[in-house]
Design a protein around this motif. Structure first.
Motif, short mmCIF file in Angstrom:
data_model
loop_
_atom_site.label_atom_id
_atom_site.label_comp_id
_atom_site.label_asym_id
_atom_site.label_seq_id
_atom_site.Cartn_x
_atom_site.Cartn_y
_atom_site.Cartn_z
N ALA A 24 13.91 61.61 32.05
CA ALA A 24 14.88 60.80 32.94
C ALA A 24 14.31 60.01 33.71
O ALA A 24 14.26 58.78 34.19
CB ALA A 24 16.16 61.55 33.37
N ALA A 25 13.24 60.49 34.68
CA ALA A 25 12.56 60.05 36.06
C ALA A 25 11.85 58.84 35.47
O ALA A 25 11.78 57.68 35.65
CB ALA A 25 11.89 61.08 36.71
N GLY A 26 11.16 59.23 34.31
CA GLY A 26 10.02 58.01 33.67
C GLY A 26 10.95 56.96 33.01
O GLY A 26 10.49 55.88 33.04
N THR A 27 12.03 57.45 32.34
CA THR A 27 12.95 56.27 31.91
C THR A 27 13.42 55.24 32.76
O THR A 27 13.42 53.90 32.62
CB THR A 27 14.01 57.00 30.84
N MET A 28 13.73 55.99 33.81
CA MET A 28 14.18 54.82 34.95
C MET A 28 13.19 54.11 35.68
O MET A 28 13.40 53.19 35.96
CB MET A 28 14.90 55.94 35.95
N THR A 29 11.85 54.87 35.69
CA THR A 29 10.84 53.95 36.25
C THR A 29 10.47 52.82 35.35
O THR A 29 10.36 51.67 35.65
CB THR A 29 9.69 54.89 36.52
N VAL A 30 10.54 53.11 33.97
CA VAL A 30 10.32 52.18 33.01
C VAL A 30 11.23 50.93 32.95
O VAL A 30 10.89 49.51 33.02
CB VAL A 30 10.03 52.52 31.64
N ALA A 31 12.45 51.44 33.01
CA ALA A 31 13.67 50.43 33.15
C ALA A 31 13.58 49.52 34.57
O ALA A 31 13.87 48.55 34.58
CB ALA A 31 14.97 51.20 33.23
N LEU A 32 13.10 50.04 35.69
CA LEU A 32 12.80 49.30 36.70
C LEU A 32 11.56 48.19 36.50
O LEU A 32 11.75 47.12 36.89
CB LEU A 32 12.77 50.24 38.23
N VAL A 33 10.75 48.83 35.93
CA VAL A 33 9.56 47.76 35.71
C VAL A 33 9.79 46.78 34.73
O VAL A 33 9.73 45.45 35.05
CB VAL A 33 8.36 48.59 34.89
N VAL A 34 10.69 46.96 33.77
CA VAL A 34 11.33 46.11 32.87
C VAL A 34 12.22 45.03 33.44
O VAL A 34 12.21 43.73 33.22
CB VAL A 34 12.13 46.68 31.55
N ALA A 35 13.01 45.57 34.22
CA ALA A 35 14.03 44.83 35.02
C ALA A 35 13.18 43.58 35.93
O ALA A 35 13.53 42.68 36.15
CB ALA A 35 14.91 45.43 35.84
N VAL A 36 12.06 44.25 36.65
CA VAL A 36 11.40 43.55 37.60
C VAL A 36 10.50 42.13 36.76
O VAL A 36 10.63 41.30 37.12
CB VAL A 36 10.46 44.21 38.45
N PHE A 37 9.83 42.64 35.70
CA PHE A 37 8.97 41.86 35.10
C PHE A 37 9.83 40.80 34.11
O PHE A 37 9.45 39.72 34.01
CB PHE A 37 7.93 42.43 34.34
N LYS A 38 10.89 41.38 33.32
CA LYS A 38 11.56 40.50 32.30
C LYS A 38 10.64 39.68 31.44
O LYS A 38 11.15 38.62 31.01
CB LYS A 38 12.64 39.88 33.07
#
Length: 127
Positions: A24-38
């Motif tokens: 879950a922590a890894g998934t949230m981190t990847v989601a944040l990276v995706v949200a930042v870079f888009k």
């Protein structure tokens, strides 16, 4: 590895819950990276467009990531971390053996990785 063992033993947490928390922590981190870079590559990766055999992809994600992490944490909880790490270090050798059985070409990088894995196991066993 040692920190995982300490957390599993001190908190009386099952390896299943520990695996779920880590994923879950890894998934949230990847989601944040995706949200930042888009970028379009991230969007394509999230929607899985252009990927054939998605059922195999999901099976590989489940078996390789979730089940693998769960079993790894179970091994760490119930054995000595040095023994568990020695077993994990042999993974490249097992993959190379499967490739050899399937008659896949062996590259210099594969041989170097296998030799490095053997040396790592040797270092762990000498201590």
């Amino acid at each position: 590895m040692v920190m995982s063992k300490g957390a599993l033993n001190n908190e009386h947490m099952s390896s299943l819950w520990a695996a779920l928390i880590r994923l879950a922590a890894g998934t949230m981190t990847v989601a944040l990276v995706v949200a930042v870079f888009k970028s379009s590559e991230f969007k394509q990766a999230l929607t899985l467009r252009g990927i054939s055999g998605k059922q195999w992809f999901f099976a590989a994600v489940f078996l390789g990531t979730f089940l693998g992490l769960w079993l790894q944490l179970g091994a760490v909880k119930y054995t000595d971390p040095a023994i568990a790490q020695t077993i994990f270090a042999t993974a490249p050798l097992i993959v190379m053996s499967i490739g050899f059985i399937k008659r896949e070409p062996v590259t210099n990088k594969m041989l170097a990785g296998g030799l490095l894995a053997l040396m790592g196991v040797g270092v762990l066993l000498t201590n």
